[in-house]
Design a protein around this motif. Structure first.
Motif, PDB file in Angstrom:
ATOM      1  N   MET A 299       0.848  -1.173   0.000  1.00 33.42           N
ATOM      2  CA  MET A 299       0.000   0.000   0.000  1.00 33.42           C
ATOM      3  C   MET A 299       0.892   1.234   0.000  1.00 33.42           C
ATOM      4  SD  MET A 299      -2.826   1.196   2.818  1.00 33.42           S
ATOM      5  CE  MET A 299      -3.367  -0.470   3.016  1.00 33.42           C
ATOM      6  N   ASP A 300       0.853   1.944  -1.097  1.00 34.75           N
ATOM      7  CA  ASP A 300       1.637   3.174  -1.215  1.00 34.75           C
ATOM      8  C   ASP A 300       0.802   4.351  -0.708  1.00 34.75           C
ATOM      9  OD1 ASP A 300      -0.252   3.539  -3.201  1.00 34.75           O
ATOM     10  OD2 ASP A 300       1.185   3.520  -4.845  1.00 34.75           O
ATOM     11  N   GLY A 301       1.295   5.556  -0.902  1.00 34.35           N
ATOM     12  CA  GLY A 301       0.596   6.741  -0.423  1.00 34.35           C
ATOM     13  C   GLY A 301      -0.794   6.887  -0.998  1.00 34.35           C
ATOM     14  N   ALA A 302      -0.944   6.627  -2.297  1.00 36.71           N
ATOM     15  CA  ALA A 302      -2.269   6.725  -2.928  1.00 36.71           C
ATOM     16  C   ALA A 302      -3.213   5.675  -2.344  1.00 36.71           C
ATOM     17  CB  ALA A 302      -2.146   6.554  -4.438  1.00 36.71           C
ATOM     18  N   GLY A 303      -2.712   4.478  -2.116  1.00 37.42           N
ATOM     19  CA  GLY A 303      -3.528   3.430  -1.511  1.00 37.42           C
ATOM     20  C   GLY A 303      -3.931   3.788  -0.090  1.00 37.42           C
ATOM     21  N   ALA A 304      -3.019   4.425   0.638  1.00 40.46           N
ATOM     22  CA  ALA A 304      -3.329   4.854   2.004  1.00 40.46           C
ATOM     23  C   ALA A 304      -4.439   5.903   1.995  1.00 40.46           C
ATOM     24  CB  ALA A 304      -2.075   5.395   2.681  1.00 40.46           C
ATOM     25  N   ASN A 305      -4.380   6.817   1.042  1.00 41.77           N
ATOM     26  CA  ASN A 305      -5.436   7.834   0.928  1.00 41.77           C
ATOM     27  C   ASN A 305      -6.781   7.188   0.620  1.00 41.77           C
ATOM     28  OD1 ASN A 305      -3.722   9.975   1.451  1.00 41.77           O
ATOM     29  ND2 ASN A 305      -3.325  10.387  -0.702  1.00 41.77           N
ATOM     30  N   GLN A 306      -6.778   6.211  -0.278  1.00 39.28           N
ATOM     31  CA  GLN A 306      -8.013   5.509  -0.624  1.00 39.28           C
ATOM     32  C   GLN A 306      -8.558   4.749   0.583  1.00 39.28           C
ATOM     33  OE1 GLN A 306      -7.673   2.830  -3.941  1.00 39.28           O
ATOM     34  NE2 GLN A 306      -9.809   2.208  -3.817  1.00 39.28           N
ATOM     35  N   LEU A 307      -7.662   4.081   1.312  1.00 41.78           N
ATOM     36  CA  LEU A 307      -8.079   3.361   2.514  1.00 41.78           C
ATOM     37  C   LEU A 307      -8.693   4.320   3.525  1.00 41.78           C
ATOM     38  CD1 LEU A 307      -8.227   0.840   4.295  1.00 41.78           C
ATOM     39  CD2 LEU A 307      -5.871   1.321   5.006  1.00 41.78           C
ATOM     40  N   GLU A 308      -8.057   5.474   3.704  1.00 41.86           N
ATOM     41  CA  GLU A 308      -8.568   6.466   4.647  1.00 41.86           C
ATOM     42  C   GLU A 308      -9.982   6.916   4.261  1.00 41.86           C
ATOM     43  OE1 GLU A 308      -6.905  10.291   7.065  1.00 41.86           O
ATOM     44  OE2 GLU A 308      -6.150  10.006   5.024  1.00 41.86           O
ATOM     45  N   GLU A 309     -10.212   7.153   2.985  1.00 39.89           N
ATOM     46  CA  GLU A 309     -11.538   7.555   2.519  1.00 39.89           C
ATOM     47  C   GLU A 309     -12.574   6.468   2.795  1.00 39.89           C
ATOM     48  OE1 GLU A 309     -11.307   8.714  -1.589  1.00 39.89           O
ATOM     49  OE2 GLU A 309      -9.754  10.204  -1.173  1.00 39.89           O
ATOM     50  N   GLU A 310     -12.185   5.213   2.561  1.00 40.92           N
ATOM     51  CA  GLU A 310     -13.105   4.094   2.807  1.00 40.92           C
ATOM     52  C   GLU A 310     -13.433   3.965   4.295  1.00 40.92           C
ATOM     53  OE1 GLU A 310     -14.631   2.074   0.608  1.00 40.92           O
ATOM     54  OE2 GLU A 310     -13.719   3.101  -1.096  1.00 40.92           O
ATOM     55  N   ILE A 311     -12.417   4.103   5.132  1.00 42.80           N
ATOM     56  CA  ILE A 311     -12.635   4.015   6.579  1.00 42.80           C
ATOM     57  C   ILE A 311     -13.532   5.151   7.049  1.00 42.80           C
ATOM     58  CG2 ILE A 311     -11.521   4.213   8.841  1.00 42.80           C
ATOM     59  CD1 ILE A 311      -9.100   2.733   7.606  1.00 42.80           C
ATOM     60  N   LEU A 312     -13.244   6.365   6.589  1.00 45.56           N
ATOM     61  CA  LEU A 312     -14.065   7.510   6.987  1.00 45.56           C
ATOM     62  C   LEU A 312     -15.518   7.330   6.567  1.00 45.56           C
ATOM     63  CD1 LEU A 312     -11.642  10.481   6.280  1.00 45.56           C
ATOM     64  CD2 LEU A 312     -12.571   9.790   8.502  1.00 45.56           C
ATOM     65  N   GLY A 313     -15.741   6.805   5.369  1.00 44.71           N
ATOM     66  CA  GLY A 313     -17.097   6.549   4.909  1.00 44.71           C
ATOM     67  C   GLY A 313     -17.812   5.554   5.802  1.00 44.71           C
ATOM     68  N   ALA A 314     -17.112   4.494   6.174  1.00 47.39           N
ATOM     69  CA  ALA A 314     -17.706   3.480   7.055  1.00 47.39           C
ATOM     70  C   ALA A 314     -18.001   4.065   8.435  1.00 47.39           C
ATOM     71  CB  ALA A 314     -16.778   2.274   7.165  1.00 47.39           C
ATOM     72  N   MET A 315     -17.092   4.887   8.930  1.00 49.10           N
ATOM     73  CA  MET A 315     -17.311   5.508  10.238  1.00 49.10           C
ATOM     74  C   MET A 315     -18.516   6.447  10.198  1.00 49.10           C
ATOM     75  SD  MET A 315     -13.367   6.197  11.404  1.00 49.10           S
ATOM     76  CE  MET A 315     -13.773   7.032  12.937  1.00 49.10           C
ATOM     77  N   ARG A 316     -18.621   7.230   9.138  1.00 51.00           N
ATOM     78  CA  ARG A 316     -19.757   8.153   9.004  1.00 51.00           C
ATOM     79  C   ARG A 316     -21.083   7.399   8.904  1.00 51.00           C
ATOM     80  NH1 ARG A 316     -16.480  10.944   4.824  1.00 51.00           N
ATOM     81  NH2 ARG A 316     -15.251  12.451   5.978  1.00 51.00           N
ATOM     82  N   SER A 317     -21.023   6.195   8.364  1.00 50.13           N
ATOM     83  CA  SER A 317     -22.227   5.369   8.240  1.00 50.13           C
ATOM     84  C   SER A 317     -22.589   4.688   9.552  1.00 50.13           C
ATOM     85  CB  SER A 317     -22.030   4.307   7.160  1.00 50.13           C
ATOM     86  OG  SER A 317     -21.857   4.915   5.910  1.00 50.13           O
ATOM     87  N   GLY A 318     -21.755   4.871  10.560  1.00 50.17           N
ATOM     88  CA  GLY A 318     -22.042   4.305  11.872  1.00 50.17           C
ATOM     89  C   GLY A 318     -21.536   2.896  12.094  1.00 50.17           C
ATOM     90  N   ALA A 319     -20.583   2.459  11.287  1.00 50.29           N
ATOM     91  CA  ALA A 319     -20.051   1.097  11.441  1.00 50.29           C
ATOM     92  C   ALA A 319     -19.489   0.897  12.848  1.00 50.29           C
ATOM     93  CB  ALA A 319     -18.956   0.839  10.416  1.00 50.29           C
TER      94      ALA A 319
END
Length: 82
Positions: A1-21
């Protein structure tokens, strides 16, 4: 996981958190590289989830990723225990 992959992962995690996961699992079985940005994302959101009594766990890390997580001391924190 490079920097771009880390950014994508962060976006996915934030989306899940906002959804109340309540629990977020990150499958690392196909990853062969984990840069410092990826480590930061895992640790930062593991801490945030823990602070609100939720769970973020990495699952099935590849041997390469498992070695990185062990070396950094994150394995015991963020890897799912099976």
């Amino acid at each position: 996981m490079d920097g771009a992959g880390a950014n994508q992962l962060e976006e996915e995690i934030l989306g899940a958190m906002r959804s109340g996961a309540q629990t977020i699992y990150i499958n690392l079985s196909l990853a062969t590289f984990l840069c410092s940005a990826g480590l930061r994302v895992l640790l930062q959101y593991w801490r945030q989830m823990k602070a609100v009594k939720r769970t973020l766990l990495a699952t099935r890390p590849s041997p390469e990723i498992d070695a990185v997580l062990a070396t950094t001391g994150l394995r015991d924190l963020v890897v799912e225990k099976v």
